[in-house]
Design a protein around this motif. Sequence first.
Motif, PDB file in Angstrom:
ATOM      1  N   ARG A   1     -46.389 -42.695  26.171  1.00  0.00           N
ATOM      2  CA  ARG A   1     -46.579 -41.241  26.172  1.00  0.00           C
ATOM      3  C   ARG A   1     -46.167 -40.600  27.504  1.00  0.00           C
ATOM      4  O   ARG A   1     -46.330 -39.401  27.684  1.00  0.00           O
TER       5      ARG A   1
ATOM      6  N   THR B   1     -43.064 -37.962  27.388  1.00  0.00           N
ATOM      7  CA  THR B   1     -43.417 -36.723  26.685  1.00  0.00           C
ATOM      8  C   THR B   1     -44.471 -35.948  27.464  1.00  0.00           C
ATOM      9  O   THR B   1     -44.430 -34.720  27.506  1.00  0.00           O
TER      10      THR B   1
ATOM     11  N   ARG C   1     -42.731 -34.078  30.231  1.00  0.00           N
ATOM     12  CA  ARG C   1     -41.927 -32.996  29.668  1.00  0.00           C
ATOM     13  C   ARG C   1     -42.828 -31.845  29.189  1.00  0.00           C
ATOM     14  O   ARG C   1     -42.555 -30.682  29.446  1.00  0.00           O
ATOM     15  N   ASN C   2     -43.894 -32.201  28.496  1.00  0.00           N
ATOM     16  CA  ASN C   2     -44.763 -31.161  27.948  1.00  0.00           C
ATOM     17  C   ASN C   2     -45.471 -30.368  29.051  1.00  0.00           C
ATOM     18  O   ASN C   2     -45.667 -29.165  28.927  1.00  0.00           O
TER      19      ASN C   2
ATOM     20  N   PHE D   1     -43.129 -27.912  30.419  1.00  0.00           N
ATOM     21  CA  PHE D   1     -42.965 -26.823  29.451  1.00  0.00           C
ATOM     22  C   PHE D   1     -44.124 -25.826  29.552  1.00  0.00           C
ATOM     23  O   PHE D   1     -43.932 -24.614  29.604  1.00  0.00           O
ATOM     24  N   VAL D   2     -45.337 -26.375  29.601  1.00  0.00           N
ATOM     25  CA  VAL D   2     -46.525 -25.534  29.632  1.00  0.00           C
ATOM     26  C   VAL D   2     -46.561 -24.693  30.907  1.00  0.00           C
ATOM     27  O   VAL D   2     -46.875 -23.505  30.871  1.00  0.00           O
TER      28      VAL D   2
ATOM     29  N   GLU E   1     -53.009 -29.738  28.745  1.00  0.00           N
ATOM     30  CA  GLU E   1     -51.851 -30.356  28.108  1.00  0.00           C
ATOM     31  C   GLU E   1     -51.837 -31.857  28.380  1.00  0.00           C
ATOM     32  O   GLU E   1     -51.569 -32.648  27.490  1.00  0.00           O
TER      33      GLU E   1
ATOM     34  N   CYS F   1     -51.939 -34.813  25.646  1.00  0.00           N
ATOM     35  CA  CYS F   1     -50.823 -35.754  25.535  1.00  0.00           C
ATOM     36  C   CYS F   1     -51.259 -37.188  25.792  1.00  0.00           C
ATOM     37  O   CYS F   1     -50.426 -38.070  25.950  1.00  0.00           O
TER      38      CYS F   1
END
Lengths: 675, 600
Positions: free
Chosen positions: B474, B477, B480-481, B484-485, B542, B546
């Motif tokens: 994980r 991701t 990356r997440n 993004f947030v 986040e 995740c």
Amino acid sequence: MSIVREYDNFLDLRRQETSNFLWISKRWDPKIAFRQGQSRPSPQFHKEAVLNSPKIQELIEQISSRSNISKSVLEHQVQDILDEIGYEKKFKIIRWLGLMLTKICLTVLSGIYINVEQVEQIKNQMGHCPVIFVPTHRSYGDFIMMSYITFQYDIEIPAIAAGMDFHGMWGMGTLLRDTGAFFMRRTYNDDHLYWTTFRQYVYQLVSKGDLPIEFFIEGTRSRSNKSLSPKYGLLTMVLKAFFFSQVPDIHFVPIGVSYDRILEENLFAFELLGVPKPKESTSGFFKSMKILKESFGNIYVHMDKPISVKQFFGNKVDRSVHNLGALHQQEVTDEEKKLLPSLAYEILNRQQKVLVTTVFNLVSLILNNNLVYEKDLLTLEELTKDVQWIRETVRFLGGFTHSTNIERSINDCFNTHKNLIRINRNKKIKIVSNKISHGEINHKKLKGHLLSDETMTYSVPFVTLQIYVNPVLHYFVDINIILVILSSKSMNEDELFENYHFLRSLFAREFITLAPKDKTVFNTALNNAISLNLVSLTNGSYQLENNEKLRYLIVNTFNAFYVSFLTTLIVLEGLPDVTDEKSILTNAQKLLENSIEKKKDIIHPYSLNLDTLGNCLNSLVDERIIQKTRRNNKTLYEIYRSKLMEIKEHFVRIIPKYYVEESCQITSNRLQNKL
Amino acid sequence: MSEHNQKNQMQGPIVVKSVVPKNRQDLIKWNGWGYNDSKFVIKEGPEIYFSGKRYPIGEQRLPHIYDWAKDVLNVDLATAKPKKIQGLPSEDLYPKPNITAENLDKISSLGISYSTKVIDRLIRAHGQTLHEIYTLQNSTFTRIPDIVLWPTSHNDVVKIVSLSNESDIVVIPFGGGTAVSGAPECPHNESRTIISLDTSQMNKILWLDKENLIGCFESGIVGQDLERELKQLGYTTGHEPDSYEFSSLGGWVATRASGMKKNVYGNIEDLLVHVKMVTARGTLEKNCQVPRLSCGPDFNHVVLGSEGSLGVITEVILKIRPLPQCKKYGSIVFPSFENGVEFMREVAKRRWQPASIRLMDNDQFKFALILKPESTYVALVLDSIKKFYITTIKGFDPDHMCVMTLLFEADEADVKINEKNLYNLSKRFGGYPAGEMNGERGYMLTFVIAYIRDLGLQYEVVAESFETSVPWDRAVTLARNVKFVITDECKTLGITHFLINCRVTQTYDSGCVIYFYLGFNHSGLGDPVVLHNRLETRARNEIVSCGGSISHHHGVGKLRQKWYPSTVSDVGVGLYLAAKKQLDPNNIFATNNLVPPSKL
């Protein structure tokens, strides 16, 4: 409510340029949905990733040890499945198709109108998370339009979920695949390997792909030209990547595609009446190419603001529930599944809201009422006046009609729809009727009753016309219910709401809503009815007001649906406790065919349509009046009689008397004979 | 010192002269990070330097910062006026100590050094979170300790704790002051007298047991003193958190610290053999110093991560190692972050990790280049040749490539084998060795990067770091997440100039550690601490969504309380509270760390 919307006709660009070929061979550097690392993933990469995913590898191991099939055989099976499913990207083919399409569109269409500003905004936001295009699906044209438009605006052409029936069409399957379609089998069975592979493929495209994805949330083309209840299969597969935190967010873009004239209108009319759908075949496709010699007016595409699922679900979703354990062994939880309807209906509602109302929708609304329920036919001047009048009402209720010159637009309708309406020698507007005679038909293949040639000849034009009435009905349904209820007597708000809620729930499938109990929707409708001078409030009691012209129009327009529902209830009453679907539909259609013969001025032939009758049954299932089961490939319904009686009594009590009397007569005459 | 240890003793206690004086502010910034003489300075031109000679980039021109600050953070260092920051606080800036004459008498009768001066109290009222530093520079804390005490031994601490427990006085232990969780902060509404128990004068090396390779240290010893003293004797603990110049042994234990070189030496919980904690009920300790113990739940793990809330850590027995024969840096460039993480995962699978292995993402890699001093002509030419080779010949995209830094510590032969293995393996992931220099610079920058926040603060740029641990599958991701947030929330907040980058700083069998840097220009947008709080909260939400943790090594403190119950379950909270109640019935260690006071 005033709405300003701007649309650009993108065919104008094609008409103005000296060479379409130059445009179609432009440099291709499109905006992608979700950037993935350094290099762009290829179609083959996705297939390999699915095959090598722990999910598929573990399944192969399981099946292998259980049924003693070697792993390499199973891997080949998965590869074959993936080859059946997977999209390709052949850019030469995309360009040639685009060129052909441009030539065709320039011949048969006046315009393709798009809300460019929003498209540009969506494009600017792209790149950071999966983007899902969710268009309305009311014609095969939807597929083509979406890819065509994305090409025009330099947005990567989406991977489109298509049904396997396309795949069967000679040459077409490959063509579609090469432009980015991936294929899903329609039959639901226990082929575990197939479905696991398919789900993993979608998961892969969403989480590791960079193309926008396009799918139709209604699962199939709507033959009635109105929204269907959502299907949750693909939606679940797409959202899984978000629930599992494999992507930071997902943006759903609701899209409304409306047509001045639907390519498949005639076919849809037959299907609605129960003529079996011909299997999509290439000859059928070429036949429809012939139609392309005619005029199809305009196509309107409206892309709405994206829905961010992260914002939409907010605190309602706790993605950390997937933190423990291997991700590939987990499934979407029941809590997560419960969230899907709210999103699905949000998408559908947004689609309805943004869908452009065509002038022909309004023309149909007026003509439909005139041709069935009124004595005197209209002249063009009268029609124009009425269309202008109803356009204001629709606008007041939130609809948008795109026309700069309404007279000219109405005139255009008579050209575009010359197969359906014309002006006769007396300057009156009539419906065009062609004699229909069907040859040998295998009764076993019918879903319902085989309607007579006479009924078909009479009904097909009206059903076709109704297809164009349908897209505006969602603006009127809540007001209609209020008017129908108040037709029997005046009442206070509580009683009115109670009855409203009852009828709205029964129509929850026909005019899709997730919340028939919603008081705010009811209040809005009630206030609108008051503003439109349809209803007034005196001493705490609501009664009908004097805007009779609008009231008759709104009430008449929905007659067919009430008749279908009542007929369904009457038929169910007379049938055994467990009955198969075909018997119900056959009896209902028979009953309705007879009443149409006798009462053409009261019973609209659209009441015969299987879509509405099916929705009635599904609503009764939702309300737990009947229960649906499948046995031996047959759909059976178990009828809870006392509940059915209760519902019917309530229904009969609040709908206007004349429906009941007419229909009851028919029952005693006909149904008994049959049973 | 316990009786039974005496015969193992090689020599008497070593009294360590710490680099950090009792008057901390004489050496260390009272309102920022690190040494007073080390900071980014802007001279006419503008020319940007890092001052002082303590770090290799000291006194060198840093010509790339100017453009970068302009592009990325919208700060023109030539024209922007540095913000005026309030000076050293005067005595009347804070209320008089909240302490009765009777209690003050009792305290002074203990014979332990103390102070009630505002400057001493203020300096021990905080750690190093953005909120704390920003408060120091711009406003005042609602509550600071009333009196500072400097015990010099375990017994001093016993006396302080016992007096406090009898007289209902609050004790907040203070070590190096480098916490980034808000742990040392005084609860706002504490009406009782608060003692700041400064462990800095309790920093002796009590004994070394070379036979068993362990040593006993007082908890106030700071990392660089400990390592310097041990090095003279030919040993090291190998524990090197990024804060090790200033952070203390007791703080490491209380937060569950992690060292850069944990792959060879282990994290603090692996190094710790025995620990003494003075609680309100007495001292928690064991009767042996064995390598492992099967004896019910391990109470070391009640002490580790207790964040000052259960007692005062006084003496710690740690493992020590002979100094490594060979210490060598290295670096590898990868075409993308994903490739780098895949390589790290493979290295962890094979357990081939050198002492340290870290991977900077593309943005951080670029940021590291910004801090390059002006090079000589030859170096510049060499650099451009190398750049040409990597981007043109190897086809690396400058907007995706990233760099991994390596540190080897072992026998020379082992280092050679390890190096060869890693460089060979990296080829399978598109990696390309990029030399020792780049590696060494990477680690040096770790220490320098902490100073850059103070520069930003003068130009309406705030910055902070946060970290997490996450399972391997994980990791990518999650990174990356989170980016993004942050990007999304910056948009919402109207923040147009910001940076969010990360590096993978530690690897384990089953996962890794990701360390994020966040900075943004807040000019015209209101209270930056509030803005930053929103950003960090969203980022942490986040992270947790995740599959990441609340923290890998920074601890919970007050900053991350919100996620404590969901992390450990309600039963877990109950278990902690039961221990708290047993060890500290009067809640004199009223730090409010981990669990908010409403639950106590």
